[in-house]
Design a protein around this motif. Sequence first.
Motif, short mmCIF file in Angstrom:
data_model
loop_
_atom_site.label_atom_id
_atom_site.label_comp_id
_atom_site.label_asym_id
_atom_site.label_seq_id
_atom_site.Cartn_x
_atom_site.Cartn_y
_atom_site.Cartn_z
N ARG A 99 0.83 -1.22 0.00
CA ARG A 99 0.00 0.00 0.00
C ARG A 99 0.86 1.26 0.00
NH1 ARG A 99 -2.41 -1.14 4.13
NH2 ARG A 99 -1.58 0.34 5.64
N ALA A 100 1.98 1.22 0.70
CA ALA A 100 2.86 2.39 0.80
C ALA A 100 3.51 2.76 -0.53
CB ALA A 100 3.93 2.15 1.85
N LEU A 101 3.48 1.84 -1.50
CA LEU A 101 4.02 2.16 -2.82
C LEU A 101 3.10 3.10 -3.59
CD1 LEU A 101 5.21 -1.39 -3.94
CD2 LEU A 101 6.67 0.54 -3.27
N GLY A 102 1.82 3.14 -3.20
CA GLY A 102 0.87 3.98 -3.92
C GLY A 102 0.68 3.45 -5.33
N CYS A 103 0.65 4.35 -6.30
CA CYS A 103 0.44 4.00 -7.71
C CYS A 103 1.65 4.48 -8.51
CB CYS A 103 -0.84 4.68 -8.21
SG CYS A 103 -1.06 4.64 -10.00
N MET A 104 2.19 3.60 -9.34
CA MET A 104 3.35 3.97 -10.14
C MET A 104 3.02 5.13 -11.09
SD MET A 104 5.68 1.50 -12.55
CE MET A 104 7.07 2.13 -13.48
N GLY A 105 1.81 5.13 -11.64
CA GLY A 105 1.41 6.21 -12.54
C GLY A 105 1.32 7.54 -11.83
N VAL A 106 0.73 7.55 -10.62
CA VAL A 106 0.65 8.77 -9.83
C VAL A 106 2.06 9.22 -9.42
CG1 VAL A 106 -0.21 9.80 -7.68
CG2 VAL A 106 -1.70 8.32 -9.04
N ASP A 158 -14.98 12.89 -13.33
CA ASP A 158 -13.75 13.61 -13.02
C ASP A 158 -13.49 13.62 -11.51
OD1 ASP A 158 -13.30 14.20 -15.69
OD2 ASP A 158 -14.30 16.14 -15.59
N PHE A 159 -14.55 13.82 -10.74
CA PHE A 159 -14.42 13.81 -9.28
C PHE A 159 -13.93 12.46 -8.77
CE2 PHE A 159 -16.72 12.64 -5.31
CZ PHE A 159 -16.04 13.45 -4.43
N LEU A 160 -14.46 11.38 -9.34
CA LEU A 160 -14.03 10.04 -8.92
C LEU A 160 -12.58 9.77 -9.30
CD1 LEU A 160 -17.28 8.05 -9.79
CD2 LEU A 160 -16.34 8.43 -7.49
N LEU A 161 -12.16 10.21 -10.48
CA LEU A 161 -10.76 10.03 -10.88
C LEU A 161 -9.83 10.81 -9.95
CD1 LEU A 161 -11.08 10.27 -14.77
CD2 LEU A 161 -10.51 8.23 -13.43
N MET A 162 -10.22 12.01 -9.56
CA MET A 162 -9.39 12.79 -8.64
C MET A 162 -9.38 12.16 -7.25
SD MET A 162 -10.09 16.73 -9.75
CE MET A 162 -9.86 17.24 -11.45
N THR A 163 -10.51 11.58 -6.86
CA THR A 163 -10.57 10.88 -5.57
C THR A 163 -9.62 9.69 -5.58
OG1 THR A 163 -12.86 11.56 -5.21
CG2 THR A 163 -12.09 9.63 -3.99
N MET A 164 -9.58 8.97 -6.70
CA MET A 164 -8.65 7.84 -6.82
C MET A 164 -7.21 8.30 -6.65
SD MET A 164 -10.46 5.81 -9.99
CE MET A 164 -9.33 4.41 -10.02
N THR A 165 -6.86 9.40 -7.30
CA THR A 165 -5.51 9.94 -7.16
C THR A 165 -5.22 10.30 -5.71
OG1 THR A 165 -5.54 10.80 -9.42
CG2 THR A 165 -3.95 11.78 -7.91
N GLY A 166 -6.20 10.94 -5.05
CA GLY A 166 -6.03 11.31 -3.65
C GLY A 166 -5.82 10.10 -2.75
N ILE A 167 -6.58 9.04 -2.98
CA ILE A 167 -6.43 7.81 -2.18
C ILE A 167 -5.04 7.22 -2.39
CG2 ILE A 167 -7.20 5.40 -2.03
CD1 ILE A 167 -10.07 6.44 -2.48
N GLN A 168 -4.57 7.21 -3.63
CA GLN A 168 -3.26 6.63 -3.92
C GLN A 168 -2.12 7.47 -3.34
OE1 GLN A 168 -4.33 6.51 -8.05
NE2 GLN A 168 -4.40 4.28 -8.09
N LEU A 169 -2.28 8.79 -3.37
CA LEU A 169 -1.27 9.66 -2.74
C LEU A 169 -1.27 9.49 -1.22
CD1 LEU A 169 -1.56 12.99 -4.76
CD2 LEU A 169 0.47 11.55 -4.55
N ALA A 170 -2.46 9.39 -0.65
CA ALA A 170 -2.55 9.19 0.80
C ALA A 170 -1.94 7.86 1.20
CB ALA A 170 -4.01 9.27 1.25
N ALA A 171 -2.14 6.83 0.37
CA ALA A 171 -1.54 5.52 0.65
C ALA A 171 -0.02 5.65 0.65
CB ALA A 171 -1.99 4.51 -0.40
#
Length: 197
Positions: A99-106, A158-171
Amino acid sequence: MGRPSEFDRETVLRKAASVFWAKGYAATSTEELVSAMGIGRQSIYNAFGDKWRLYLEALTDYQQRSTSAHIRRLQGPALAVQGIQDMLDGLVDDDDAVRALGCMGVGSACEFGATEPQLFDLRAKASAHLRDKLVKRLREGKTAGQLDTKLNVQQTADFLLMTMTGIQLAARSGAKAADLRQLGRFTVERIKASPSL
């Protein structure tokens, strides 16, 4: 005639991706790639070209696999609202280290911003593909009465995509799995249809 490769290209590519994912492009050394991939430096150059081309190929493969996984979860359940919830839940790994890796794309977006056109185009293409699928499911959810009928499906996607980015950054920043899942549930509750009185 060149000597055939003595390794599985997909396997070694994903080993390279794991290093880039954890460390980013700039902080990854050729020595680390050689060690992780288990092949010689010359074999890496022969098969993938230079470090930048290896990174691009690894990121492209990662992006395709992760986007496909998001879409599978989104489209899996019969209920659109459950598919959206499953997609958000799927971002959260129970393993703290993963989880701490987050997303490689982000991570790539954080490292390069919009300065590298090849990376920008790769992210834009993956995002547009997922957005199209989201819009379709949101429309289904509205038609079925699962989602708020006042929603603008384009803005909600768009809101859901930004939420996904936020979750991955928080991870990546160390957020706990339970907190991230709660954020996903909170998000879905905001777009659900109000219960009938």
